[in-house]
Design a protein around this motif. Structure first.
Motif, PDB file in Angstrom:
ATOM      1  N   ASN A  13     -30.103  -7.240 -26.096  1.00 47.15           N
ATOM      2  CA  ASN A  13     -28.948  -6.425 -25.707  1.00 47.15           C
ATOM      3  C   ASN A  13     -27.663  -7.042 -26.245  1.00 47.15           C
ATOM      4  N   ASN A  17     -25.174  -5.193 -28.859  1.00 48.84           N
ATOM      5  CA  ASN A  17     -23.776  -4.932 -28.513  1.00 48.84           C
ATOM      6  C   ASN A  17     -22.795  -5.875 -29.207  1.00 48.84           C
ATOM      7  N   TYR A  41     -33.246   1.550 -26.510  1.00 50.66           N
ATOM      8  CA  TYR A  41     -31.886   1.930 -26.159  1.00 50.66           C
ATOM      9  C   TYR A  41     -31.705   3.399 -25.806  1.00 50.66           C
ATOM     10  N   VAL A  44     -31.213   3.513 -21.790  1.00 54.24           N
ATOM     11  CA  VAL A  44     -30.056   2.877 -21.176  1.00 54.24           C
ATOM     12  C   VAL A  44     -29.388   3.883 -20.250  1.00 54.24           C
ATOM     13  N   ASN A  46     -26.087   4.824 -18.348  1.00 53.83           N
ATOM     14  CA  ASN A  46     -24.657   4.574 -18.277  1.00 53.83           C
ATOM     15  C   ASN A  46     -24.126   5.210 -17.013  1.00 53.83           C
ATOM     16  N   LYS A  48     -20.695   5.609 -14.404  1.00 52.06           N
ATOM     17  CA  LYS A  48     -19.240   5.489 -14.313  1.00 52.06           C
ATOM     18  C   LYS A  48     -18.797   5.857 -12.913  1.00 52.06           C
ATOM     19  N   ASP A  51     -19.301   9.390 -11.115  1.00 50.59           N
ATOM     20  CA  ASP A  51     -20.512  10.106 -11.536  1.00 50.59           C
ATOM     21  C   ASP A  51     -21.302  10.560 -10.317  1.00 50.59           C
ATOM     22  N   ASN A 124     -17.323   1.140 -15.355  1.00 47.81           N
ATOM     23  CA  ASN A 124     -18.628   1.674 -15.766  1.00 47.81           C
ATOM     24  C   ASN A 124     -19.571   0.522 -16.058  1.00 47.81           C
ATOM     25  N   VAL A 125     -20.838   0.848 -16.184  1.00 47.50           N
ATOM     26  CA  VAL A 125     -21.844  -0.174 -16.465  1.00 47.50           C
ATOM     27  C   VAL A 125     -23.012   0.475 -17.205  1.00 47.50           C
ATOM     28  N   ASP A 126     -23.595  -0.267 -18.127  1.00 47.15           N
ATOM     29  CA  ASP A 126     -24.823   0.151 -18.806  1.00 47.15           C
ATOM     30  C   ASP A 126     -25.970  -0.660 -18.223  1.00 47.15           C
ATOM     31  N   TYR A 128     -29.684  -1.697 -18.803  1.00 45.41           N
ATOM     32  CA  TYR A 128     -30.696  -1.770 -19.847  1.00 45.41           C
ATOM     33  C   TYR A 128     -32.078  -1.985 -19.232  1.00 45.41           C
TER      34      TYR A 128
END
Length: 176
Positions: A13, A17, A41, A44, A46, A48, A51, A124-126, A128
């Motif tokens: 990751n 990135n 990927y 993933v 995402n 926010k 959301d 926000n966050v991803d 994985y």
């Protein structure tokens, strides 16, 4: 990014990135077979602030991506649900805490796994995958294909052992 004999998903990751500036590893780790990055990927998530997503959708995603449900996060690759809060162990020492108001994301915070205390607020966050072994299909369809192979295989005992091993490892996360 310091890597031993295996490149873990976290390290990949960081490379993906552009966060890894220096990579120290072995030839074995570089040669290690991994799923193609488009498979990793596409998985993933995402999230926010604001959301709308149900707890069940996040739970399903996490289980499909190799996370294990626990009562308390102690390691990377674990998650727990306590009321309107979902904690996810995304690194060895750090986690992500998502707080909901109904199905709306009300806050996203980093937290220290050792103390369980929140540290930073995030917009926000991803999320994985936790492991390199990913299902490209639903667990039900995987089990169905294994069953079909068992029915048509002449090597019934070997195939049965193979199927039981796969199903047991997959269901380990789902049963918690």
């Amino acid at each position: 990014c310091l890597v031993g004999s295996e490149m873990c998903i976290r390290d990949r990751n960081d490379i993906y990135n552009n966060k890894a500036k220096i990579i120290i590893t072995t030839i074995e780790a570089v040669m290690q077979s991994m799923p193609p990055k488009d498979i990793i990927y596409k998985s993933v998530l995402n999230l926010k602030l604001g959301d709308t997503i149900s707890h069940d959708e996040i739970k399903k995603f996490l289980l499909e991506q190799g996370y294990k449900r626990t009562d308390l996060i102690e390691n990377r690759g674990e998650f727990c649900i306590r009321g309107d809060i979902i904690d996810i162990g995304v690194k060895e020492n750090d986690g992500i805490r998502i707080e909901f108001w109904g199905d709306d994301i009300d806050s996203i915070r980093k937290f220290k796994i050792s103390s369980q205390r929140s540290t930073d607020m995030l917009e926000n966050v991803d999320i994985y995958p936790a492991k390199e072994l990913l299902l490209e299909d639903s667990l039900e369809n995987v089990c169905k294909r294994i069953k079909e192979k068992m029915e048509f295989s002449g090597d019934g005992i070997i195939m049965m052992f193979y199927a039981i091993t796969i199903i047991a490892s997959l269901f380990q996360s789902y049963l918690v």
